[in-house]
Design a protein around this motif. Structure first.
Motif, PDB file in Angstrom:
ATOM      1  N   SER A  77       0.832  -1.212   0.000  1.00 47.04           N
ATOM      2  CA  SER A  77       0.000   0.000   0.000  1.00 47.04           C
ATOM      3  C   SER A  77       0.865   1.259   0.000  1.00 47.04           C
ATOM      4  CB  SER A  77      -0.939  -0.002   1.206  1.00 47.04           C
ATOM      5  OG  SER A  77      -0.227   0.182   2.417  1.00 47.04           O
ATOM      6  N   LEU A  78       1.986   1.222   0.706  1.00 51.48           N
ATOM      7  CA  LEU A  78       2.886   2.375   0.709  1.00 51.48           C
ATOM      8  C   LEU A  78       3.564   2.553  -0.644  1.00 51.48           C
ATOM      9  CD1 LEU A  78       4.668   2.152   4.203  1.00 51.48           C
ATOM     10  CD2 LEU A  78       2.895   3.763   3.487  1.00 51.48           C
ATOM     11  N   LEU A  79       3.985   1.447  -1.248  1.00 52.02           N
ATOM     12  CA  LEU A  79       4.666   1.516  -2.536  1.00 52.02           C
ATOM     13  C   LEU A  79       3.750   2.044  -3.637  1.00 52.02           C
ATOM     14  CD1 LEU A  79       6.559  -1.869  -2.301  1.00 52.02           C
ATOM     15  CD2 LEU A  79       7.654   0.365  -2.494  1.00 52.02           C
ATOM     16  N   ASN A  80       2.444   1.819  -3.494  1.00 46.92           N
ATOM     17  CA  ASN A  80       1.483   2.256  -4.509  1.00 46.92           C
ATOM     18  C   ASN A  80       0.855   3.607  -4.199  1.00 46.92           C
ATOM     19  OD1 ASN A  80       1.763  -0.069  -6.130  1.00 46.92           O
ATOM     20  ND2 ASN A  80       0.405  -1.226  -4.771  1.00 46.92           N
ATOM     21  N   GLU A  81       1.319   4.244  -3.138  1.00 45.66           N
ATOM     22  CA  GLU A  81       0.736   5.514  -2.705  1.00 45.66           C
ATOM     23  C   GLU A  81       1.197   6.665  -3.600  1.00 45.66           C
ATOM     24  OE1 GLU A  81       0.825   7.585   1.611  1.00 45.66           O
ATOM     25  OE2 GLU A  81       0.015   5.558   1.469  1.00 45.66           O
ATOM     26  N   SER A  82       0.342   7.655  -3.754  1.00 46.52           N
ATOM     27  CA  SER A  82       0.693   8.856  -4.510  1.00 46.52           C
ATOM     28  C   SER A  82       0.272  10.092  -3.705  1.00 46.52           C
ATOM     29  CB  SER A  82      -0.006   8.860  -5.870  1.00 46.52           C
ATOM     30  OG  SER A  82       0.340   9.993  -6.606  1.00 46.52           O
ATOM     31  N   PRO A  83       1.240  11.002  -3.392  1.00 45.36           N
ATOM     32  CA  PRO A  83       2.656  10.919  -3.747  1.00 45.36           C
ATOM     33  C   PRO A  83       3.356   9.799  -2.966  1.00 45.36           C
ATOM     34  CG  PRO A  83       2.296  12.746  -2.258  1.00 45.36           C
ATOM     35  CD  PRO A  83       0.946  12.213  -2.617  1.00 45.36           C
ATOM     36  N   ARG A  84       4.404   9.269  -3.569  1.00 49.06           N
ATOM     37  CA  ARG A  84       5.110   8.141  -2.975  1.00 49.06           C
ATOM     38  C   ARG A  84       5.926   8.609  -1.775  1.00 49.06           C
ATOM     39  NH1 ARG A  84       8.916   3.698  -6.120  1.00 49.06           N
ATOM     40  NH2 ARG A  84       7.591   1.913  -5.654  1.00 49.06           N
ATOM     41  N   PRO A  85       5.869   7.869  -0.660  1.00 47.47           N
ATOM     42  CA  PRO A  85       6.706   8.234   0.498  1.00 47.47           C
ATOM     43  C   PRO A  85       8.185   8.272   0.147  1.00 47.47           C
ATOM     44  CG  PRO A  85       5.061   6.603   1.118  1.00 47.47           C
ATOM     45  CD  PRO A  85       5.010   6.710  -0.381  1.00 47.47           C
ATOM     46  N   LYS A  86       8.905   9.191   0.786  1.00 51.56           N
ATOM     47  CA  LYS A  86      10.367   9.263   0.668  1.00 51.56           C
ATOM     48  C   LYS A  86      10.918   9.237   2.088  1.00 51.56           C
ATOM     49  CE  LYS A  86      10.175  12.016  -3.584  1.00 51.56           C
ATOM     50  NZ  LYS A  86      10.549  13.320  -4.229  1.00 51.56           N
ATOM     51  N   LEU A  87      11.307   8.066   2.522  1.00 58.13           N
ATOM     52  CA  LEU A  87      11.617   7.851   3.929  1.00 58.13           C
ATOM     53  C   LEU A  87      13.051   8.242   4.278  1.00 58.13           C
ATOM     54  CD1 LEU A  87       9.884   4.386   4.508  1.00 58.13           C
ATOM     55  CD2 LEU A  87       8.954   6.670   4.903  1.00 58.13           C
ATOM     56  N   SER A  88      13.161   9.215   5.179  1.00 54.55           N
ATOM     57  CA  SER A  88      14.467   9.555   5.748  1.00 54.55           C
ATOM     58  C   SER A  88      14.790   8.646   6.924  1.00 54.55           C
ATOM     59  CB  SER A  88      14.478  11.014   6.217  1.00 54.55           C
ATOM     60  OG  SER A  88      14.266  11.896   5.151  1.00 54.55           O
ATOM     61  N   TYR A  89      13.746   8.174   7.590  1.00 50.06           N
ATOM     62  CA  TYR A  89      13.899   7.302   8.756  1.00 50.06           C
ATOM     63  C   TYR A  89      12.936   6.130   8.657  1.00 50.06           C
ATOM     64  CZ  TYR A  89      17.042   9.190  12.355  1.00 50.06           C
ATOM     65  OH  TYR A  89      18.150   9.545  13.096  1.00 50.06           O
ATOM     66  N   LEU A  90      13.471   4.930   8.861  1.00 48.95           N
ATOM     67  CA  LEU A  90      12.665   3.738   9.089  1.00 48.95           C
ATOM     68  C   LEU A  90      13.072   3.206  10.454  1.00 48.95           C
ATOM     69  CD1 LEU A  90      10.814   1.345   8.460  1.00 48.95           C
ATOM     70  CD2 LEU A  90      12.690   0.320   7.141  1.00 48.95           C
ATOM     71  N   VAL A  91      12.157   3.277  11.408  1.00 46.16           N
ATOM     72  CA  VAL A  91      12.421   2.869  12.786  1.00 46.16           C
ATOM     73  C   VAL A  91      11.557   1.664  13.107  1.00 46.16           C
ATOM     74  CG1 VAL A  91      12.427   3.579  15.213  1.00 46.16           C
ATOM     75  CG2 VAL A  91      12.900   5.270  13.407  1.00 46.16           C
ATOM     76  N   MET A  92      12.149   0.643  13.716  1.00 48.33           N
ATOM     77  CA  MET A  92      11.397  -0.548  14.085  1.00 48.33           C
ATOM     78  C   MET A  92      11.675  -0.898  15.537  1.00 48.33           C
ATOM     79  SD  MET A  92      11.924  -2.736  10.548  1.00 48.33           S
ATOM     80  CE  MET A  92      13.622  -2.190  10.394  1.00 48.33           C
ATOM     81  N   THR A  93      10.651  -0.797  16.359  1.00 47.94           N
ATOM     82  CA  THR A  93      10.771  -1.065  17.790  1.00 47.94           C
ATOM     83  C   THR A  93       9.817  -2.166  18.241  1.00 47.94           C
ATOM     84  OG1 THR A  93       9.092   0.543  18.477  1.00 47.94           O
ATOM     85  CG2 THR A  93      11.325   1.377  18.153  1.00 47.94           C
ATOM     86  N   GLN A  94       9.112  -2.790  17.317  1.00 47.25           N
ATOM     87  CA  GLN A  94       8.101  -3.783  17.687  1.00 47.25           C
ATOM     88  C   GLN A  94       8.724  -4.935  18.461  1.00 47.25           C
ATOM     89  OE1 GLN A  94       9.126  -3.077  14.561  1.00 47.25           O
ATOM     90  NE2 GLN A  94       8.757  -4.725  13.115  1.00 47.25           N
ATOM     91  N   GLY A  95       8.045  -5.321  19.536  1.00 42.55           N
ATOM     92  CA  GLY A  95       8.549  -6.401  20.364  1.00 42.55           C
ATOM     93  C   GLY A  95       7.481  -6.881  21.321  1.00 42.55           C
ATOM     94  N   MET A  96       7.766  -7.991  21.987  1.00 39.64           N
ATOM     95  CA  MET A  96       6.823  -8.537  22.956  1.00 39.64           C
ATOM     96  C   MET A  96       7.600  -9.279  24.029  1.00 39.64           C
ATOM     97  SD  MET A  96       5.395 -11.748  20.640  1.00 39.64           S
ATOM     98  CE  MET A  96       4.286 -12.385  21.887  1.00 39.64           C
ATOM     99  N   MET A  97       7.029  -9.325  25.214  1.00 35.38           N
ATOM    100  CA  MET A  97       7.573 -10.151  26.286  1.00 35.38           C
ATOM    101  C   MET A  97       6.566 -11.266  26.535  1.00 35.38           C
ATOM    102  SD  MET A  97       9.240  -7.386  28.942  1.00 35.38           S
ATOM    103  CE  MET A  97       9.957  -8.696  29.948  1.00 35.38           C
TER     104      MET A  97
END
Length: 284
Positions: free
Chosen positions: A67-87
């Motif tokens: 969905s992001l790749l097909n979006e218009s205008p297309r995102p231009k990411l300066s930051y990709l942050v991933m914090t997903q986790g579980m205990m």
């Protein structure tokens, strides 16, 4: 406005703190948060938006990234942050129809798929920041014949494998770029002790004690976010392709340098398992 930063797992805790910190670094900030539920006070932060994502499922991640790749205008990411986790103390529990342990899917495999699928959206000097455990990983901790632990699963072993394979893939991603200027930066960060709700959710009987002790001995999510983002920016200024950061945001100098063979084995395993999951084939 074009999305220029994505924070997966940014609905609370460290991730949400990073999402709120990023506008200070971007000239026209538009930060997308992805996770299970929207932060309750999202409306009070005009630069933040939310989209749901079940980040344990490879197929759900593919739908989200498409969905992001097909979006218009297309995102231009300066930051990709991933914090997903579980205990969780649950035994091996595979994502239905995908053949990957749910905890390992969230902590490692899904993050690699997000990077791969979103690579066309990452700016030339983008920062990819994974907040997990950039401290304890080592190729020596891996069972090379059972990387996804279908035969020898245990909670400690799963943590060792996710942490260690993340180290290897951070270096693998950096190696794909080649030795040129203006390259993307891949960071695996260790947050240290942070006063979030995870521990209180796992051990509800200790809620009061954990909350009280947290104020004395644990870092706030805001302080953690500031340190890790500052360390990421400094690493980028130094021209690094990859870095492991400690809880103060400092580059760890004692991390093992993975060989091409070690990185290749982890990468081959990772893409093979992910692609099998995307095809709907369970099992290893």
């Amino acid at each position: 406005m074009t999305i220029n930063a994505l924070v997966v797992g940014g609905t609370s805790g460290i991730g949400y703190a990073i999402a709120r910190h990023l506008p200070s670094l971007l000239s026209t900030p538009s930060i997308l948060i992805a996770g299970r539920t929207a932060p309750p006070d999202l409306a009070s932060h005009p630069h933040l938006t939310f989209r749901p994502l079940e980040a344990t499922s490879m197929r759900a991640i593919r739908t989200f990234t498409s969905s992001l790749l097909n979006e218009s205008p297309r995102p231009k990411l300066s930051y990709l942050v991933m914090t997903q986790g579980m205990m969780s103390t649950a035994p091996r529990t595979e994502v239905e129809g995908e053949g990957i342990d749910r905890k390992m899917a969230l902590h490692f495999y899904g993050k690699q798929l997000l990077i791969r699928e979103l690579m066309p959206l990452l700016e030339e000097k983008a920062r990819v920041l994974v907040v997990y455990d950039g401290w304890l990983g080592s190729p020596e901790k891996l069972d090379w014949e059972d990387l996804d632990l279908t035969r020898g699963y245990g909670l400690g072993k799963a943590a060792d494998h996710c942490t260690s394979m993340m180290d290897g893939m951070v270096q693998w991603w950096a190696a794909q770029q080649g030795p040129h200027e203006g390259k993307r930066l891949f960071v695996h960060a260790f947050p240290g002790g942070v006063n979030t709700g995870l521990m209180r959710e796992v051990v509800p009987v200790l809620q009061g004690a954990v909350k009280g002790l947290g104020k004395l001995f644990l870092t706030t999510p805001e302080t953690c976010a500031e340190r890790l983002v500052k360390g990421t920016e400094k690493s980028a200024e130094e021209g690094r392709g990859w870095a492991n950061l400690d809880s103060k945001g400092r580059v760890m100098g004692e991390k093992a340098i993975w060989t091409d063979e070690q990185m290749g084995k982890v990468a081959s395993h990772t893409w093979g398992l992910i692609d099998k999951a995307l095809e709907g084939q369970s099992g290893s």
